[in-house]
Design a protein around this motif. Structure first.
Motif, short mmCIF file in Angstrom:
data_model
loop_
_atom_site.label_atom_id
_atom_site.label_comp_id
_atom_site.label_asym_id
_atom_site.label_seq_id
_atom_site.Cartn_x
_atom_site.Cartn_y
_atom_site.Cartn_z
N ARG A 120 0.47 -13.03 9.35
CA ARG A 120 -0.61 -12.02 9.35
C ARG A 120 -0.05 -10.64 9.67
O ARG A 120 -0.44 -9.65 9.08
CB ARG A 120 -1.69 -12.39 10.36
N GLY A 121 0.90 -10.58 10.63
CA GLY A 121 1.52 -9.31 10.96
C GLY A 121 2.29 -8.73 9.79
O GLY A 121 2.21 -7.53 9.51
N GLU A 122 3.02 -9.57 9.09
CA GLU A 122 3.75 -9.11 7.91
C GLU A 122 2.80 -8.65 6.81
O GLU A 122 3.07 -7.68 6.11
CB GLU A 122 4.68 -10.20 7.39
N THR A 123 1.69 -9.35 6.66
CA THR A 123 0.69 -8.97 5.66
C THR A 123 0.14 -7.58 5.97
O THR A 123 0.05 -6.72 5.09
CB THR A 123 -0.46 -10.00 5.63
N PHE A 124 -0.21 -7.36 7.22
CA PHE A 124 -0.74 -6.06 7.64
C PHE A 124 0.29 -4.96 7.42
O PHE A 124 -0.01 -3.91 6.85
CB PHE A 124 -1.14 -6.13 9.12
N ASN A 125 1.53 -5.21 7.84
CA ASN A 125 2.59 -4.20 7.67
C ASN A 125 2.85 -3.90 6.21
O ASN A 125 3.07 -2.74 5.84
CB ASN A 125 3.87 -4.66 8.36
N TYR A 126 2.82 -4.92 5.36
CA TYR A 126 3.02 -4.70 3.93
C TYR A 126 1.91 -3.82 3.37
O TYR A 126 2.16 -2.87 2.63
CB TYR A 126 3.06 -6.06 3.19
N TRP A 127 0.67 -4.15 3.70
CA TRP A 127 -0.49 -3.40 3.19
C TRP A 127 -0.41 -1.93 3.60
O TRP A 127 -0.57 -1.04 2.77
CB TRP A 127 -1.78 -4.06 3.70
N ILE A 128 -0.13 -1.69 4.86
CA ILE A 128 -0.05 -0.31 5.36
C ILE A 128 1.14 0.41 4.71
O ILE A 128 1.04 1.58 4.33
CB ILE A 128 0.06 -0.29 6.90
N SER A 129 2.27 -0.27 4.57
CA SER A 129 3.44 0.34 3.93
C SER A 129 3.15 0.72 2.48
O SER A 129 3.57 1.78 2.01
CB SER A 129 4.64 -0.61 3.97
N GLU A 130 2.43 -0.14 1.78
CA GLU A 130 2.08 0.16 0.39
C GLU A 130 1.18 1.39 0.30
O GLU A 130 1.35 2.23 -0.58
CB GLU A 130 1.38 -1.05 -0.25
N MET A 131 0.24 1.50 1.22
CA MET A 131 -0.64 2.69 1.24
C MET A 131 0.17 3.94 1.58
O MET A 131 -0.01 5.00 0.97
CB MET A 131 -1.78 2.48 2.23
N ARG A 132 1.06 3.82 2.53
CA ARG A 132 1.91 4.95 2.90
C ARG A 132 2.78 5.38 1.73
O ARG A 132 2.89 6.56 1.42
CB ARG A 132 2.79 4.59 4.10
N ASN A 133 3.41 4.42 1.07
CA ASN A 133 4.27 4.74 -0.07
C ASN A 133 3.49 5.38 -1.21
O ASN A 133 3.99 6.28 -1.88
CB ASN A 133 4.99 3.48 -0.56
#
Length: 182
Positions: A136-149
């Motif tokens: 779940r933590g990796e999912t959240f970090n991926y989602w936020i990273s994608e939005m940031r990118n």
């Protein structure tokens, strides 16, 4: 749904298969962080906002995953969970780590008011459940990273921020909300 009727497939579902309401706002629903279509739609909205307003900063609120027991039991979430396990532990002997030989029968926890109440997650002793929390933590970090990118692709100097929810900093943010502050 009026704008994107197909968004009904992007919604998170609880263990009973029902949509997960946004707190007491029963007209709002949690979306699945595992929906590629939802992520793409969010990126489109972000691009529209950045292009229309040209801000120096973007803050995205309400990004954390729903707390227990309202995990995302949607088919796309379950598929992502199984793929995560398969990829992370490929070629390893699972028995010393998890006490099982394969992940074929692994499911998400099913909460029960007597035998496994929702607050049982505050102390996580099961190794598969611990791994699920990391997922779940990796999912959240991926989602936020994608939005940031996506934001940085439009405007490289833009600053990005997000909330971690009201009670994430109290205790067990990784276990309860899927947020990993690493």
């Amino acid at each position: 749904l009026r704008e994107k009727p197909q968004a009904i497939a992007w919604m998170a579902r609880n263990q009973s298969g029902e949509f997960i309401p946004w707190g007491s706002q029963i007209f709002r629903r949690w979306m699945s962080h595992h929906s590629v279509e939802f992520l793409d739609y969010q990126k489109q909205l972000l691009a529209y906002c950045i292009n229309a307003v040209n801000p120096d900063n973007v803050f995205i609120d309400n990004t954390v995953q729903q707390a227990w027991p309202n995990l995302d039991y949607s088919e796309m979430a379950m598929k992502a969970w199984k793929e995560y396990l398969k990829n992370k532990f490929q070629g390893q002997d699972l028995f010393p780590i998890f006490g099982i030989r394969s992940f074929d029968a692994v499911d998400l926890p099913r909460f029960d008011p007597i035998y496994f109440p929702p607050d049982a997650i505050r102390v996580v002793k099961d190794s598969i459940l611990q791994e699920y929390c990391l997922f779940r933590g990796e999912t959240f970090n991926y989602w936020i990273s994608e939005m940031r990118n996506a934001a940085k692709a439009i405007k490289p100097g833009i600053e990005m921020g997000t909330s971690l929810g009201c009670d994430v900093w109290r205790y067990n943010g990784l276990f309860i909300h899927g947020t990993n502050q690493d």
